[in-house]
Design an enzyme around this catalytic site. Sequence first.
Site, PDB file in Angstrom:
ATOM      1  N   ASN A 110      -0.295   6.317  -4.358  1.00 54.63           N
ATOM      2  CA  ASN A 110      -1.557   6.908  -3.898  1.00 54.63           C
ATOM      3  C   ASN A 110      -1.774   6.531  -2.429  1.00 54.63           C
ATOM      4  OD1 ASN A 110      -4.250   7.587  -3.437  1.00 54.63           O
ATOM      5  ND2 ASN A 110      -5.077   5.998  -4.786  1.00 54.63           N
ATOM      6  N   TRP A 111      -1.630   7.520  -1.561  1.00 57.76           N
ATOM      7  CA  TRP A 111      -1.744   7.239  -0.115  1.00 57.76           C
ATOM      8  C   TRP A 111      -3.189   7.040   0.325  1.00 57.76           C
ATOM      9  CZ3 TRP A 111       1.865  11.356   2.666  1.00 57.76           C
ATOM     10  CH2 TRP A 111       3.174  11.194   2.214  1.00 57.76           C
ATOM     11  N   LYS A 112      -4.155   7.405  -0.504  1.00 58.23           N
ATOM     12  CA  LYS A 112      -5.574   7.373  -0.099  1.00 58.23           C
ATOM     13  C   LYS A 112      -5.736   8.189   1.194  1.00 58.23           C
ATOM     14  CE  LYS A 112      -5.964   3.128  -2.642  1.00 58.23           C
ATOM     15  NZ  LYS A 112      -6.603   1.848  -2.871  1.00 58.23           N
ATOM     16  N   GLU A 170     -12.521   3.884  -6.157  1.00 60.13           N
ATOM     17  CA  GLU A 170     -13.173   4.229  -4.876  1.00 60.13           C
ATOM     18  C   GLU A 170     -14.047   5.478  -5.031  1.00 60.13           C
ATOM     19  OE1 GLU A 170      -9.526   4.158  -2.603  1.00 60.13           O
ATOM     20  OE2 GLU A 170      -9.389   2.024  -3.055  1.00 60.13           O
ATOM     21  N   GLU A 212      -6.895  -0.315 -13.575  1.00 54.02           N
ATOM     22  CA  GLU A 212      -6.922  -0.919 -12.246  1.00 54.02           C
ATOM     23  C   GLU A 212      -8.137  -1.835 -12.132  1.00 54.02           C
ATOM     24  OE1 GLU A 212      -4.674   1.608  -9.187  1.00 54.02           O
ATOM     25  OE2 GLU A 212      -6.664   2.458  -9.342  1.00 54.02           O
ATOM     26  N   GLY A 236      -6.238  -3.588  -3.386  1.00 53.56           N
ATOM     27  CA  GLY A 236      -6.221  -3.806  -1.940  1.00 53.56           C
ATOM     28  C   GLY A 236      -6.581  -5.230  -1.543  1.00 53.56           C
ATOM     29  N   GLY A 280      -1.058   1.534  -4.234  1.00 57.35           N
ATOM     30  CA  GLY A 280      -1.760   1.952  -3.020  1.00 57.35           C
ATOM     31  C   GLY A 280      -0.991   1.506  -1.787  1.00 57.35           C
ATOM     32  N   GLY A 281      -1.368   0.371  -1.249  1.00 56.74           N
ATOM     33  CA  GLY A 281      -0.812  -0.120   0.020  1.00 56.74           C
ATOM     34  C   GLY A 281       0.711  -0.103   0.101  1.00 56.74           C
TER      35      GLY A 281
HETATM   36  P1  PGA Z   1      -3.389  -1.262  -3.950  1.00 58.10           P
HETATM   37  O1  PGA Z   1      -4.203   0.010  -4.468  1.00 58.10           O
HETATM   38  O2  PGA Z   1      -1.997  -1.160  -4.506  1.00 58.10           O
HETATM   39  O3  PGA Z   1      -3.438  -1.185  -2.462  1.00 58.10           O
HETATM   40  O4  PGA Z   1      -4.115  -2.469  -4.485  1.00 58.10           O
HETATM   41  C1  PGA Z   1      -4.059   0.473  -5.784  1.00 58.10           C
HETATM   42  C2  PGA Z   1      -4.938   1.672  -6.004  1.00 58.10           C
HETATM   43  O5  PGA Z   1      -6.053   1.726  -5.485  1.00 58.10           O
HETATM   44  O6  PGA Z   1      -4.532   2.630  -6.721  1.00 58.10           O
END
Ligand code: PGA
Length: 254
Positions: A9-11, A100, A170, A176, A237-238
């Site tokens: 997930n690139w956000k 989010e 999650e 994050g 994510g990251g």
């Molecule tokens: P993260 O994010 O790997 O940066 O903790 C995970 C997510 O929000 O899906």
Amino acid sequence: MRKKIIAGNWKMNKNLEEGMGLVSEISNMLKDEYQGSALALIIPPFIHINAVSKLIADNSKLGLGAQNCSNHQSGAFTGEVSAEMLKSCGCTYVVIGHSERREYFNENNAWLAQKINAALASHLTPIYCCGETLAEREKEEHFTVLQKQISEGLFHLSAAQIQHVVIAYEPVWAIGTGKTASTAQAQEIHAFIRGLIAQKYSDAIAQEITIQYGGSVKPENAAELFAAADIDGALVGGAALQSRSFVDIIKAMA
Ligand code: PGA
């Protein structure tokens, strides 16, 4: 055998050129280095979806998802993107209810249930996110919170429909932050979620549902998480913003 899925997930990151570069690197590395059976999903911002779709068309190890969709099918909803549009641009998955979205855009379980319906109506597989905050875990309310998120978001579905849903656990305190849930903590919740599905539908259905873990997944902790009985992949994510770390996480899934 449950499907194993690692989703990146690139956000709200990467312009078009950066995004295309990242996808090309991931695609080439997977072709050269990965013989396993997990599906890797690219989940870019909406605006890159069509271009990513073309870039991954020749790589069966890669699939495409979106980060959100409208709860409506079509109409006067300025700024929204429908599940049907996503499908027509090559998506097969859509993330619904990321923490989010719940926190910053006030998306509640009832609203998310409508988005699940919209996704399924357009033959997209929803990845339904759930997870407790730090305050909820400290008050030992995490099981209650998860039970509510899962039942209010998903339990209106028929037995046939629920089989087309992926769930992502999650814990909000791990997203994050660099703090991963321990494998034991994650496995405990995954088994709990699978138990809820078994109670509502059947054990056979529960055994077929893919449940991903998300929250600071990295190459260093992926193999241990994936070895747990009820963890069927990751929502990353990251670490999905760099080809090397994302591909190394995928490679941790045999
Ligand atoms: P993260 O994010 O790997 O940066 O903790 C995970 C997510 O929000 O899906």
